[in-house]
Design a protein around this motif. Structure first.
Motif, PDB file in Angstrom:
ATOM      1  N   GLU A 144      -8.212   1.274  -1.572  1.00 19.93           N
ATOM      2  CA  GLU A 144      -6.889   0.663  -1.737  1.00 19.93           C
ATOM      3  C   GLU A 144      -6.085   1.432  -2.783  1.00 19.93           C
ATOM      4  O   GLU A 144      -6.605   1.827  -3.820  1.00 19.93           O
ATOM      5  N   GLY A 145      -4.815   1.601  -2.485  1.00 18.46           N
ATOM      6  CA  GLY A 145      -3.954   2.420  -3.329  1.00 18.46           C
ATOM      7  C   GLY A 145      -3.880   3.858  -2.843  1.00 18.46           C
ATOM      8  O   GLY A 145      -2.968   4.603  -3.194  1.00 18.46           O
ATOM      9  N   ARG A 146      -4.880   4.254  -1.999  1.00 24.27           N
ATOM     10  CA  ARG A 146      -4.913   5.599  -1.422  1.00 24.27           C
ATOM     11  C   ARG A 146      -5.328   5.522   0.042  1.00 24.27           C
ATOM     12  O   ARG A 146      -5.926   6.445   0.597  1.00 24.27           O
ATOM     13  N   ALA A 147      -5.053   4.397   0.677  1.00 22.49           N
ATOM     14  CA  ALA A 147      -5.606   4.116   2.001  1.00 22.49           C
ATOM     15  C   ALA A 147      -5.098   5.078   3.074  1.00 22.49           C
ATOM     16  O   ALA A 147      -5.877   5.537   3.925  1.00 22.49           O
ATOM     17  N   PRO A 197       2.799  -6.065 -12.019  1.00 19.02           N
ATOM     18  CA  PRO A 197       3.972  -5.668 -11.222  1.00 19.02           C
ATOM     19  C   PRO A 197       3.899  -6.055  -9.749  1.00 19.02           C
ATOM     20  O   PRO A 197       4.941  -6.108  -9.080  1.00 19.02           O
ATOM     21  N   LEU A 198       2.689  -6.317  -9.213  1.00 14.21           N
ATOM     22  CA  LEU A 198       2.562  -6.533  -7.773  1.00 14.21           C
ATOM     23  C   LEU A 198       1.758  -7.758  -7.358  1.00 14.21           C
ATOM     24  O   LEU A 198       1.820  -8.169  -6.197  1.00 14.21           O
ATOM     25  N   ALA A 199       0.990  -8.333  -8.236  1.00 10.78           N
ATOM     26  CA  ALA A 199       0.016  -9.359  -7.867  1.00 10.78           C
ATOM     27  C   ALA A 199       0.626 -10.527  -7.105  1.00 10.78           C
ATOM     28  O   ALA A 199       1.740 -10.972  -7.402  1.00 10.78           O
ATOM     29  N   ARG A 200      -0.135 -11.000  -6.100  1.00 11.23           N
ATOM     30  CA  ARG A 200       0.235 -12.194  -5.341  1.00 11.23           C
ATOM     31  C   ARG A 200      -0.930 -13.177  -5.428  1.00 11.23           C
ATOM     32  O   ARG A 200      -1.750 -13.272  -4.520  1.00 11.23           O
ATOM     33  N   GLU A 249       0.868  -1.178   0.000  1.00  9.73           N
ATOM     34  CA  GLU A 249       0.000   0.000   0.000  1.00  9.73           C
ATOM     35  C   GLU A 249       0.900   1.221   0.000  1.00  9.73           C
ATOM     36  O   GLU A 249       1.753   1.365   0.891  1.00  9.73           O
ATOM     37  N   PRO A 250       0.779   2.095  -0.993  1.00  6.75           N
ATOM     38  CA  PRO A 250       1.671   3.259  -1.072  1.00  6.75           C
ATOM     39  C   PRO A 250       1.699   4.065   0.227  1.00  6.75           C
ATOM     40  O   PRO A 250       0.662   4.437   0.765  1.00  6.75           O
ATOM     41  N   GLY A 251       2.898   4.297   0.737  1.00 10.17           N
ATOM     42  CA  GLY A 251       3.083   5.113   1.923  1.00 10.17           C
ATOM     43  C   GLY A 251       2.977   4.369   3.241  1.00 10.17           C
ATOM     44  O   GLY A 251       3.399   4.894   4.286  1.00 10.17           O
ATOM     45  N   GLY A 296      -2.308  -0.085  -8.226  1.00 11.28           N
ATOM     46  CA  GLY A 296      -1.847   0.496  -6.976  1.00 11.28           C
ATOM     47  C   GLY A 296      -1.954  -0.425  -5.787  1.00 11.28           C
ATOM     48  O   GLY A 296      -1.744   0.004  -4.652  1.00 11.28           O
ATOM     49  N   THR A 297      -2.278  -1.699  -6.012  1.00 10.42           N
ATOM     50  CA  THR A 297      -2.397  -2.658  -4.919  1.00 10.42           C
ATOM     51  C   THR A 297      -1.941  -4.025  -5.401  1.00 10.42           C
ATOM     52  O   THR A 297      -1.882  -4.285  -6.604  1.00 10.42           O
TER      53      THR A 297
END
Length: 466
Positions: A191-194, A386-389, A87-89, A358-359
């Protein structure tokens, strides 16, 4: 300009210049959290997505926070400074406030010195579709037998059915915790701006039956830049479910308009832009695509429908919203078949896997439905994200993952834009066209420019675009 307006202008200027959170910038400019600020000891049960963001942000506001989770490995990661989700930040926030944060698997340890307990546990659907509140009751059980002289309130952030507050109040009383107040403080996390939506929310909703609990939860949010709405507990519980249901309705509505646009030659992008200019409607959530996903919209929409059904009311509008959303990724497969004739032994590239950009969240992601249907049709799946799990489960165990979009598209008979990752706008599409066996692209998020893609040599299909 008043002193208050000047202060707010200075804070916002620092946010823009430094990237600081609003709260951190306010503190740096003011020099302190303020004379009236009273730090509290907060225990957060559940170190998942909502719990981690809640705990980190309360620590950022100056409170002492302990996060408790039942998964030892997750707690070990957090204690080592590792963040189990993207999560950004969030990682920066946890690191910056490490002196005010601790982590444990021991419920008694978490509760022992707490003044406020926040419940941020999962409430997944049961076989009947009702919310499984077993983890909520487990939190209340953990309060028994522990010295709770300091504990002033239990606060529900988990999404629960309307009426849960009454049941929790009765359970607290039965457990000898009549002195502990109760409040509902639903989350509206994006999500991505939480982190941003916690510290600078559209509103903070607090449901409470007594002024003391309402005042305590309001004070906990001191430093949050957003209005506070205090209401009854049942109203706060309904606000959460109704808000997500309405947002889901907007998404399904514009996807239905997109289907009509495809049949009539209209362009849903132009239509949605003009609709969104109406101040009564607004532009948000009017993006046609593969439908909504994630941990909230699907679950909360179904939960509200089940709750309504339990009262004898068939929520027909919400049923239609859910049905439209479930069909949307399946329609994409049919449109691909219309172009290719058959998907058997066809190589299909999926560009993006997470439910949104973003998530790293794969919960209820449309990509899973798309990939499952492609497998059922006999296709060979190659994917990039780029991020998926995605975990060790089908359809992803049968898919081949690549390090770049162009690698995923090499030799492909078609590519599908599944997630609106901004990186896809930077792809060398000329190289991608030459790498593909058949330059066909289905843009499931209307992310790309149709004219440019066709000029590059692609057969381009969008959602609701002529």
């Amino acid at each position: 300009m008043t002193a208050d307006k000047a202060r707010k202008k200075a804070i916002r200027a620092r946010v823009a210049a430094t990237g600081d959170s609003y709260t951190r910038a306010r503190r740096k400019i003011a020099g302190s959290p303020g004379r009236d600020f009273q730090p509290r000891r907060v225990a957060v049960f559940g170190a998942g997505y909502i719990g981690l963001v809640t705990g980190a942000c309360f620590a950022e506001l100056g409170h002492q926070v302990i996060l408790r989770d039942v998964q030892p490995e997750k707690i070990r990661m957090l204690q080592a400074g590792e963040v189990p989700i993207f999560e950004p930040g969030l990682g920066d926030l946890l690191a910056a406030n490490k002196d005010r944060l601790s982590f444990t698997v021991d419920a008694a340890d978490a509760v022992r010195d707490a003044e406020v307990v926040y419940v941020c546990v999962d409430t997944p659907p049961t076989a009947s579709g009702d919310a499984d509140l077993s983890r909520v009751w487990a939190v209340i059980d953990s309060l028994k037998g522990v010295s709770t002289d300091r504990l002033a309130a239990l606060v529900m952030k988990s999404t629960v059915p309307v009426g849960t507050g009454e049941r929790v109040r009765a359970a607290l009383d039965d457990a000898g915790l009549a002195h502990v107040g109760y409040a509902a403080n639903p989350e509206f996390t994006s999500e991505g701006r939480a982190v941003r939506t916690f510290l600078r929310p559209d509103r903070v909703v607090i449901g409470a039956a007594d002024e003391e609990s309402a005042g305590l939860v309001t004070a906990l949010h001191g430093g949050v830049d957003g209005p506070v709405e205090v209401m009854r507990i049942a109203d706060a519980e309904m606000v959460k479910l109704a808000s997500n249901a309405l947002l889901a309705t907007k998404i399904s509505f514009i996807n239905e308009i997109a289907t009509v646009c495809e049949a009539t030659g209209a362009d849903v992008e132009a239509v949605a832009k003009a609709i969104g200019m109406d101040s009564r409607l607004g532009p948000h959530f009017l993006r046609a695509g593969l439908g909504y996903g994630g941990s909230c919209f699907p679950k909360d929409s179904r939960a509200l429908r089940v709750m309504a059904s339990n009262t004898g009311h068939p929520f027909q509008l919400l049923s239609a919203v859910i049905e439209v959303n479930e069909l949307q990724p399946r329609r994409a497969i049919q449109r691909l078949k219309n172009e290719l004739g058959t998907l058997k032994r066809r190589r299909i590239a999926l560009l993006g896997m997470t439910f949104k950009a973003g998530t790293d969240d794969m919960r209820e992601a449309p990509s899973t439905v798309v990939a499952s249907r492609l497998l059922a049709e006999g296709a060979d799946i190659h994917c990039w994200d780029p991020l998926a799990r995605p975990g060790e489960a089908e359809p992803w165990t049968s898919a081949t993952r690549h390090a770049s979009p162009v690698q995923a598209m090499t030799g492909a008979d078609a590519a599908m834009v599944i997630t609106e990752w901004p990186q896809l706008r930077q792809v060398d599409w000329t190289a991608a066209r030459h790498a593909m066996r058949n330059p066909l692209i289905f843009d499931g998020r209307n992310l790309l420019d149709p004219k440019k893609m066709r000029a590059t040599g692609f057969t381009y299909i969008g959602v609701g675009r002529p």
